[in-house]
Write a protein that holds these residues in place. Structure first.
Motif, PDB file in Angstrom:
ATOM      1  N   HIS B  51       0.848  -1.197   0.000  1.00 53.82           N
ATOM      2  CA  HIS B  51       0.000   0.000   0.000  1.00 53.82           C
ATOM      3  C   HIS B  51       0.881   1.243   0.000  1.00 53.82           C
ATOM      4  O   HIS B  51       2.081   1.170   0.255  1.00 53.82           O
ATOM      5  CB  HIS B  51      -0.975   0.007   1.189  1.00 53.82           C
ATOM      6  CG  HIS B  51      -0.303   0.111   2.527  1.00 53.82           C
ATOM      7  ND1 HIS B  51      -0.068  -0.983   3.338  1.00 53.82           N
ATOM      8  CD2 HIS B  51       0.204   1.171   3.203  1.00 53.82           C
ATOM      9  CE1 HIS B  51       0.538  -0.596   4.452  1.00 53.82           C
ATOM     10  NE2 HIS B  51       0.724   0.700   4.385  1.00 53.82           N
ATOM     11  N   ASP B  56      -3.001   8.267  -3.183  1.00 50.90           N
ATOM     12  CA  ASP B  56      -4.003   7.543  -3.960  1.00 50.90           C
ATOM     13  C   ASP B  56      -3.383   7.247  -5.325  1.00 50.90           C
ATOM     14  O   ASP B  56      -2.564   8.014  -5.830  1.00 50.90           O
ATOM     15  CB  ASP B  56      -5.266   8.392  -4.163  1.00 50.90           C
ATOM     16  CG  ASP B  56      -5.827   8.954  -2.870  1.00 50.90           C
ATOM     17  OD1 ASP B  56      -5.786   8.249  -1.853  1.00 50.90           O
ATOM     18  OD2 ASP B  56      -6.308  10.102  -2.889  1.00 50.90           O
ATOM     19  N   LEU B  70      -7.480  -7.101  -3.649  1.00 48.01           N
ATOM     20  CA  LEU B  70      -7.576  -6.326  -2.408  1.00 48.01           C
ATOM     21  C   LEU B  70      -7.758  -7.313  -1.258  1.00 48.01           C
ATOM     22  O   LEU B  70      -7.696  -8.526  -1.451  1.00 48.01           O
ATOM     23  CB  LEU B  70      -8.762  -5.355  -2.479  1.00 48.01           C
ATOM     24  CG  LEU B  70      -8.793  -4.417  -3.689  1.00 48.01           C
ATOM     25  CD1 LEU B  70     -10.034  -3.525  -3.629  1.00 48.01           C
ATOM     26  CD2 LEU B  70      -7.549  -3.546  -3.741  1.00 48.01           C
ATOM     27  N   LYS B  71      -7.990  -6.792  -0.084  1.00 51.82           N
ATOM     28  CA  LYS B  71      -8.124  -7.666   1.096  1.00 51.82           C
ATOM     29  C   LYS B  71      -9.283  -8.657   0.918  1.00 51.82           C
ATOM     30  O   LYS B  71      -9.138  -9.848   1.201  1.00 51.82           O
ATOM     31  CB  LYS B  71      -8.341  -6.786   2.325  1.00 51.82           C
ATOM     32  CG  LYS B  71      -8.367  -7.517   3.656  1.00 51.82           C
ATOM     33  CD  LYS B  71      -8.303  -6.519   4.804  1.00 51.82           C
ATOM     34  CE  LYS B  71      -8.382  -7.233   6.160  1.00 51.82           C
ATOM     35  NZ  LYS B  71      -9.742  -7.662   6.502  1.00 51.82           N
ATOM     36  N   ASP B  72     -10.411  -8.137   0.449  1.00 51.61           N
ATOM     37  CA  ASP B  72     -11.626  -8.958   0.436  1.00 51.61           C
ATOM     38  C   ASP B  72     -12.177  -9.226  -0.951  1.00 51.61           C
ATOM     39  O   ASP B  72     -13.259  -9.810  -1.090  1.00 51.61           O
ATOM     40  CB  ASP B  72     -12.737  -8.264   1.245  1.00 51.61           C
ATOM     41  CG  ASP B  72     -12.338  -8.072   2.692  1.00 51.61           C
ATOM     42  OD1 ASP B  72     -11.732  -8.989   3.256  1.00 51.61           O
ATOM     43  OD2 ASP B  72     -12.635  -6.990   3.239  1.00 51.61           O
ATOM     44  N   GLU B  73     -11.508  -8.718  -2.002  1.00 47.60           N
ATOM     45  CA  GLU B  73     -12.082  -8.873  -3.337  1.00 47.60           C
ATOM     46  C   GLU B  73     -10.999  -8.752  -4.396  1.00 47.60           C
ATOM     47  O   GLU B  73      -9.881  -8.331  -4.117  1.00 47.60           O
ATOM     48  CB  GLU B  73     -13.160  -7.810  -3.590  1.00 47.60           C
ATOM     49  CG  GLU B  73     -12.625  -6.393  -3.522  1.00 47.60           C
ATOM     50  CD  GLU B  73     -13.690  -5.326  -3.830  1.00 47.60           C
ATOM     51  OE1 GLU B  73     -14.518  -5.550  -4.727  1.00 47.60           O
ATOM     52  OE2 GLU B  73     -13.664  -4.275  -3.161  1.00 47.60           O
ATOM     53  N   PRO B  86      -7.337   3.973  -2.943  1.00 45.78           N
ATOM     54  CA  PRO B  86      -7.049   5.035  -1.967  1.00 45.78           C
ATOM     55  C   PRO B  86      -5.797   4.730  -1.151  1.00 45.78           C
ATOM     56  O   PRO B  86      -5.435   3.566  -0.961  1.00 45.78           O
ATOM     57  CB  PRO B  86      -8.289   5.021  -1.059  1.00 45.78           C
ATOM     58  CG  PRO B  86      -9.344   4.282  -1.814  1.00 45.78           C
ATOM     59  CD  PRO B  86      -8.599   3.276  -2.654  1.00 45.78           C
ATOM     60  N   LYS B  87      -5.165   5.774  -0.671  1.00 47.73           N
ATOM     61  CA  LYS B  87      -3.987   5.590   0.179  1.00 47.73           C
ATOM     62  C   LYS B  87      -4.322   4.670   1.347  1.00 47.73           C
ATOM     63  O   LYS B  87      -5.440   4.689   1.863  1.00 47.73           O
ATOM     64  CB  LYS B  87      -3.478   6.941   0.680  1.00 47.73           C
ATOM     65  CG  LYS B  87      -4.466   7.760   1.477  1.00 47.73           C
ATOM     66  CD  LYS B  87      -3.899   9.145   1.760  1.00 47.73           C
ATOM     67  CE  LYS B  87      -4.972  10.043   2.382  1.00 47.73           C
ATOM     68  NZ  LYS B  87      -4.512  11.437   2.490  1.00 47.73           N
ATOM     69  N   GLY B  88      -3.351   3.868   1.718  1.00 46.80           N
ATOM     70  CA  GLY B  88      -3.536   2.979   2.857  1.00 46.80           C
ATOM     71  C   GLY B  88      -4.166   1.642   2.537  1.00 46.80           C
ATOM     72  O   GLY B  88      -4.182   0.749   3.373  1.00 46.80           O
ATOM     73  N   VAL B  89      -4.700   1.501   1.318  1.00 44.91           N
ATOM     74  CA  VAL B  89      -5.395   0.264   0.955  1.00 44.91           C
ATOM     75  C   VAL B  89      -4.414  -0.725   0.307  1.00 44.91           C
ATOM     76  O   VAL B  89      -3.823  -0.435  -0.735  1.00 44.91           O
ATOM     77  CB  VAL B  89      -6.570   0.553  -0.003  1.00 44.91           C
ATOM     78  CG1 VAL B  89      -7.171  -0.746  -0.537  1.00 44.91           C
ATOM     79  CG2 VAL B  89      -7.641   1.383   0.700  1.00 44.91           C
ATOM     80  N   ASP B  90      -4.280  -1.886   0.916  1.00 40.87           N
ATOM     81  CA  ASP B  90      -3.414  -2.930   0.357  1.00 40.87           C
ATOM     82  C   ASP B  90      -3.954  -3.397  -0.985  1.00 40.87           C
ATOM     83  O   ASP B  90      -5.160  -3.635  -1.133  1.00 40.87           O
ATOM     84  CB  ASP B  90      -3.345  -4.119   1.320  1.00 40.87           C
ATOM     85  CG  ASP B  90      -2.380  -3.871   2.459  1.00 40.87           C
ATOM     86  OD1 ASP B  90      -1.243  -3.454   2.185  1.00 40.87           O
ATOM     87  OD2 ASP B  90      -2.771  -4.086   3.619  1.00 40.87           O
TER      88      ASP B  90
END
Lengths: 127, 127
Positions: B51, B56, B70-73, B86-90
């Motif tokens: 991340h 962004d 992503l984490k869940d999808e 977005p910033k911070g999103v793995d």
């Protein structure tokens, strides 16, 4: 990753967004990042010569041909081409046939820059 | 317009720039505006999950299919589609076949974000 806030991450199909536009010279916002906005618009005819005091502006042609008249030259952009107009540089977009364009510029950039006339769109919707 | 400084305004053909790339996961800069950069890259295979703390990042697919885990999808982006991470999103980009991508992100964004490994490209050329 900050798990306390669920951030929505949705993809955007640019052509689908363009299909929803039915007015020339009326940009819509389709994305926002880092205080910048992604906009789309359809152009046909001649816009007003103007500049942006503080904002560089990128025009990327999704489909068609866009001309941008500068002080000393005319830039022709075809599908898959872009140009960055630096802040302070007078430019006048025009298109002989309908052209679909994607723009990148700072949030709240006014479409007519230093000019206010009938083209001016102070409030732009997100679609 | 500030006539004291001649600002060069050159158009960019994105596909022509992509044609010059011969290495996967090696972005090049093709434009700069408002302290943001336009980059292009070709991806194939699997990148590292990472991340960006403060940035962004927009991925726009010029040609092909890009997956972003992503984490869940998993987001599937086809030609003409983009997503803003977005910033911070793995996120972990991967591609089963070669895909050509255009990116928009702040100047000096590191491609592997919070991770340093063999994918990390600290110095990116402008082409």
């Amino acid at each position: 990753m900050n798990n306390r806030i669920k951030k929505e991450v949705n993809k955007v199909n640019v052509q689908s967004k363009l299909n929803a536009l039915n007015e020339f010279w009326s940009p819509k916002i389709i994305g926002e990042l880092n205080n910048q906005q992604v906009k789309i618009a359809k152009f046909k005819g001649e816009f007003v010569m103007h500049h942006h005091q503080n904002e560089d502006e990128l025009f990327y042609v999704i489909k068609g041909t866009l001309f941008i008249k500068l002080k000393d030259e005319i830039i022709e952009l075809n599908t898959g081409e872009f140009v960055i107009i630096p802040k302070g540089v007078d430019h006048q977009p025009y298109a002989n046939e309908e052209v679909s364009v994607m723009l990148f510029e700072p949030k709240n950039t006014l479409n007519t820059g230093n000019i206010t006339n009938t083209f001016t769109k102070p409030n732009i919707d997100t679609i």
